[in-house]
Scaffold this motif. Structure first.
Motif, PDB file in Angstrom:
ATOM      1  N   TYR A 137       0.824  -1.201   0.000  1.00 55.23           N
ATOM      2  CA  TYR A 137       0.000   0.000   0.000  1.00 55.23           C
ATOM      3  C   TYR A 137       0.864   1.259   0.000  1.00 55.23           C
ATOM      4  N   GLU A 138       1.937   1.264   0.774  1.00 54.70           N
ATOM      5  CA  GLU A 138       2.834   2.432   0.770  1.00 54.70           C
ATOM      6  C   GLU A 138       3.363   2.706  -0.641  1.00 54.70           C
ATOM      7  N   MET A 139       3.665   1.636  -1.377  1.00 55.41           N
ATOM      8  CA  MET A 139       4.148   1.807  -2.741  1.00 55.41           C
ATOM      9  C   MET A 139       3.021   2.219  -3.685  1.00 55.41           C
ATOM     10  N   PHE A 140       1.812   1.734  -3.417  1.00 59.11           N
ATOM     11  CA  PHE A 140       0.668   1.976  -4.291  1.00 59.11           C
ATOM     12  C   PHE A 140       0.197   3.429  -4.226  1.00 59.11           C
ATOM     13  N   LEU A 141       0.576   4.158  -3.168  1.00 58.47           N
ATOM     14  CA  LEU A 141       0.103   5.522  -2.969  1.00 58.47           C
ATOM     15  C   LEU A 141       0.483   6.461  -4.110  1.00 58.47           C
ATOM     16  N   GLY A 142       1.585   6.186  -4.779  1.00 55.87           N
ATOM     17  CA  GLY A 142       2.017   7.056  -5.870  1.00 55.87           C
ATOM     18  C   GLY A 142       3.511   6.912  -6.096  1.00 55.87           C
TER      19      GLY A 142
END
Length: 943
Positions: free
Chosen positions: A737-742
């Protein structure tokens, strides 16, 4: 079988720790790759969700390179010395070593929870005597070295002594005192104390008296970027300018190499520009202006003020001179009539940092009453002081040319000073023009020349007249390298009769002693000056700054347990530069410049084989806090309104803990339990209902909070503890999720609600392997073309995105892949096994669990399982398209589409088109005039 992330993650974390899975060898035979995160300071607050962003990015890349066959060094440690721990000790009576150890234990637990692949066997702490022994040792090497401008590198000070003995210093001007010139005979006759004073002006690590930002409340000197609006950034204590004995690093000698080295490294253009601007190289001339004598009938000793300018061609346009308020000439030249006003202005400037002075838009200044003479036309020029001139840049004096410099122009307008136009029509009377293309006017012997052509002519004339020299100048100053604090590395220096004498290497480490108080010593000295036994040994009472240990830590990771050297040449030759350095832009200038300078010095002295520490730099953005606000009624401090209700009366925004809010909906009962001030308060919900202390919030009583995106901070109650999210969703979900943020380089707001989507994705992946009712689903069946196409499309995408650090698009690609495989009802090991290897850098725990379930090497008995599996090879044949859906137009208008082989000939295409029902309808039984077929693109039927 249900997906239970925490059970799986704890199992694999324990297994990998016991197996030493992340420990690396210095002689594996594999190509090396060094991935490093910027040294964290272990604060008492621990990690919030913003901190792991860079760590997760570097962890993914380290795991990826391991799968690609590299021996990957990915260490971690702690920048454990520094102000925060000492300030905590002062406030709470806890020794910094105790609070630091406690904070480190908390940091370590949090990082282990997230599942990082750090080689903890190489952990270092800057406050460990076994580490700072070598920080002290490197300091001694810098103290024992000088920068030879003729060879362009650092050399032993012993060689400089030989040069002085043979030929004096005419060929090697003193960087500290350029006017100090002596012969070999002079050197031979000097007393030892004078010789040591001379050598101190050459040493790379040297001691001098300097004006510093002194903070009495913190009892130490602060860097310019640690001072905001005249107070300390930490604690808000007043800061004043003060002259103290300080240690410095002569980083200015490396200015040109620091600039040229930027061409050898992969830093962003923005980062290179920040470093270049900080160094601030400029070419120009230094010009002497004679001060007009005052009193005694003009018979006073001559005094000159030197000015550095990059535009000597504007010399006839000088209408005033401005000195830095700290300039040494201000006192002697100020007239009695102006002294009171000058003193008052200097007091004002002393309360401000350099950063504030440079950023100030308001024009301020004060006339000294003195004048200087323009050496080319004998014109009297008034001398002012102003905060926009800094003592540390150039000579601390500037010549004001208001027609050509906007800052000078605004100064002249503010104080009604005359403006001489030397650029004719290029000056419109309203704003300055810094052009070099104008034809000079009102410029004596330069009249009629183009400005850029006049520059070398003026330089030649200055030299010929003996009133100036060509000069290269730098905005960067030598780095202050001492702090009047306790919690730092002691200097391995004794003072004997005013001479700094280095300790013998056998006396290292010089241990930091215990103290009874952390208060400053006498006359601004550090707390060590309060220890009689320390003072009796004549030891230096300052300590090193926080950046000392972090300037070389990347080298110690290569050889952390070596008791004989700071890092063996064999180890540094193998690991060499850091291949990927990950950290925030807040360290863009200071830390990077200091590390680069230390590396170049160690390279010059033959201790390592490279002179740039970091080959590639990746600056992660900031995860911003998404604050939640409620609105207090200004007329009733115990009444709070929701966002939809806030405009019904005059309100004041109040920040509340985001952990009490589900998305944007406040749990009022939780808020009442959070702080006593809310227990008896009235809350006005979205529908206007007022809830008192005795009312229970129902599902209909929605209280919507306001939202503000800002820096994540405890004071704004918008921090989220990663431990809570990992416990609820699992580390793999949190990582992805941390990577998926942008994009990792960009700043983005945190939204806890969004994490559920990534968690659903991992559960969907799990269902490709397990069904809760039927159990395992995988088969050994041969994959179909469609399944192979999905796999290899994903292999190419993940490899490309990971290499480019585009982790957010890689996560999206995994989601697309799992969706496609779900639609294809694919449960085949031949597809799922390589998919898990692709996933392992991003979600290592679930990948390892499922990889083992498929019967692959689980990583027991010394094997590392999925951690070192071969990264899947992309095969283009599986993604080549064999057919295409052609658009078919009738007389240029799209009427239908037709799926055809990409190998179809024009004749085959024509036959298939004429058989199509839609085409036949538009032909109305007629033969087409022409069928245009463009292979791979389109078909047009002309009727």
């Amino acid at each position: 079988m249900e997906y239970k992330p925490r059970d799986i993650e704890k199992k694999w974390q324990q297994h990998w720790q016991q197996a030493g899975a992340y420990q690396v060898s210095d002689n594996s035979g594999r190509p090396k790759y060094y991935v490093l995160d910027m040294f964290p300071y272990p604060s008492g607050a621990g990690l919030h969700v913003g901190h792991p962003l860079g760590y997760i990015g570097s962890d993914i890349y380290a795991r990826f390179k391991r799968l690609k066959g590299f021996e990957v060094l990915h260490p971690m440690g702690y920048d454990a010395f520094g102000l925060p721990a000492e300030q905590y000790a002062i406030e709470h009576g806890v020794h910094p070593a105790v609070s630091t150890q406690r904070n480190i234990a908390n940091f370590r637990a949090q990082m282990d929870n997230i599942g990082f692949c750090f080689d903890w066997s190489r952990e270092i702490r800057t406050s460990d005597p076994k580490y700072y022994k070598w920080t002290q040792w490197i300091f001694l090497q810098l103290f024992g070295a000088w920068f030879n401008r003729m060879t362009g590198k650092a050399e032993s000070i012993d060689g400089l002594v030989r040069i002085f003995s043979e030929s004096g210093n005419a060929q090697h001007p003193s960087p500290g005192l350029p006017a100090d010139v002596f012969s070999a005979a002079d050197w031979q006759s000097m007393p030892e104390t004078r010789r040591q004073d001379v050598l101190m002006q050459y040493r790379l690590a040297y001691c001098g008296i300097g004006e510093v930002n002194w903070c009495e409340g913190l009892g130490t000197v602060l860097a310019n970027d640690e001072v905001v609006n005249g107070v300390s950034e930490r604690g808000g204590f007043p800061v004043v300018k003060k002259k103290l004995r300080q240690w410095y690093l002569r980083i200015t000698e490396y200015a040109d190499r620091l600039l040229s080295g930027l061409q050898q490294v992969e830093f962003s253009d923005a980062m290179k520009e920040m470093q270049s601007n900080w160094i601030g190289r400029s070419e120009g001339a230094e010009i002497k202006f004679e001060v007009v004598p005052q009193g005694n009938n003009g018979k006073l000793e001559k005094r000159f003020i030197e000015v550095f300018t990059t535009r000597p061609d504007t010399i006839f346009g000088v209408d005033f001179m401005v000195l830095a308020p700290e300039h040494e000439s201000v006192g002697p030249i100020t007239t009695p009539e102006c002294s009171a006003e000058v003193d008052s202005y200097i007091a004002y400037v002393k309360s401000r940092s350099e950063r504030e002075r440079m950023a100030e838009k308001k024009i301020t200044g004060c006339f000294t009453g003195a004048y200087v003479i323009n050496p080319f036309n004998d014109r009297k020029i008034p001398v002012w002081i102003s905060e926009y001139v800094l003592a540390g840049y150039g000579t601390g004096a500037i010549m004001g040319v208001p027609c050509g410099d906007e800052r000078d122009h605004r100064f002249a307008r503010q104080f009604h000073l005359p403006i001489t136009n030397i650029i004719g029509p290029y000056y419109n009377g309203e704003e300055a023009n810094p052009t070099k293309e104008a034809i000079l006017e009102n410029s004596g012997f330069l009249n009629g020349m183009k400005m850029r052509d006049a520059i070398p002519i003026v330089n030649d004339e200055l030299v010929k007249m003996g009133i100036g020299t060509r000069r290269i100048n730098y905005k960067m100053r030598d780095a202050a390298f001492s702090r009047q604090r306790y919690w730092g590395e002691p200097f391995p220096i004794r003072w004997k009769n005013g001479v700094a004498v280095p300790l013998d290497e056998s006396e290292l480490p010089l241990l930091l002693p215990e103290v009874e108080t952390y208060r400053p010593g006498p006359d601004g000295e550090g707390p060590l000056a309060n220890i009689p036994s320390w003072v009796a040994q004549e030891l230096e009472t300052n300590t090193m700054p926080g950046y000392a240990g972090s300037s070389w830590y990347f080298l110690r990771y290569m050889d952390p347990h070596n008791n004989d050297v700071f890092c063996s040449r064999k180890a540094s030759d193998y690991w060499n530069q850091v291949d990927l350095y990950v950290g925030g832009t807040e360290h863009a200038v200071g830390h990077l410049l200091y590390s680069r300078m230390w590396t170049k010095a160690l390279f010059d002295l033959g201790m390592i084989g490279f002179d740039e520490p970091f080959r590639k730099l990746l600056n992660q953005g900031m995860i911003q806090g998404s604050s939640r606000l409620i609105y207090r009624d200004r007329n009733d401090s115990a009444r709070y309104l929701s966002a939809p209700q806030k405009d019904t009366t005059e309100t004041l925004p109040i920040w509340v803990d985001v952990n009490l809010v589900d998305g944007i909906e406040l749990d009022i009962n939780a808020l009442r339990n959070w702080k006593a001030e809310y227990q008896q308060a009235v809350f006005v919900t979205d529908n206007g209902k007022e809830l008192t202390a005795t009312d229970q919030q129902s599902a209909e009583d929605v209280f919507t909070c306001g939202v503000e995106v800002e820096k994540m901070s405890k004071s704004l109650y918008n921090t989220v503890n990663p431990d809570d999210l990992v416990e609820r969703y699992g580390a793999d979900t949190f990582r992805m999720y941390e990577m998926f943020l942008g994009p990792i380089e960009q700043s983005k707001p945190w939204d806890t609600k969004g994490i559920e989507g990534v968690h659903r994705f991992l559960k969907k992946l799990w269902r490709l392997f397990y069904d809760e009712a039927r159990g395992s689903l995988w088969t050994s069946d041969a994959p179909t073309d469609a399944e192979l196409k999905t796999l290899h499309k994903t292999i190419r995408k993940i490899e490309d995105d990971t290499e480019r650090f585009s982790f957010n698009t890689a996560v999206s690609a995994f989601m697309v892949c799992v969706n496609e495989l779900t639609e294809l009802k694919c449960h085949k090991k031949e597809i799922l096994s390589p998919l898990l290897v692709l996933l392992a850098p991003y979600a290592p725990h679930i990948a390892a669990e499922l990889y083992q379930a498929l019967g692959n090497d689980p990583g027991v008995n010394g094997g590392k399982g999925i951690l070192t599996a071969a990264f899947p090879e992309f095969e283009e044949k599986y993604v080549l398209e064999s057919s295409k859906e052609y658009p078919v137009s009738i007389n240029g208008k799209l009427r239908t589409t037709l799926l055809m082989s990409l190998d179809a000939t024009a004749e085959e295409a024509e036959s298939l088109v004429l058989q199509n029902n839609t085409v036949q309808k538009w032909l109305e039984g007629k033969a087409p005039k022409k069928i245009i077929f463009v292979a791979g693109k389109m078909i047009n039927v002309v009727v």
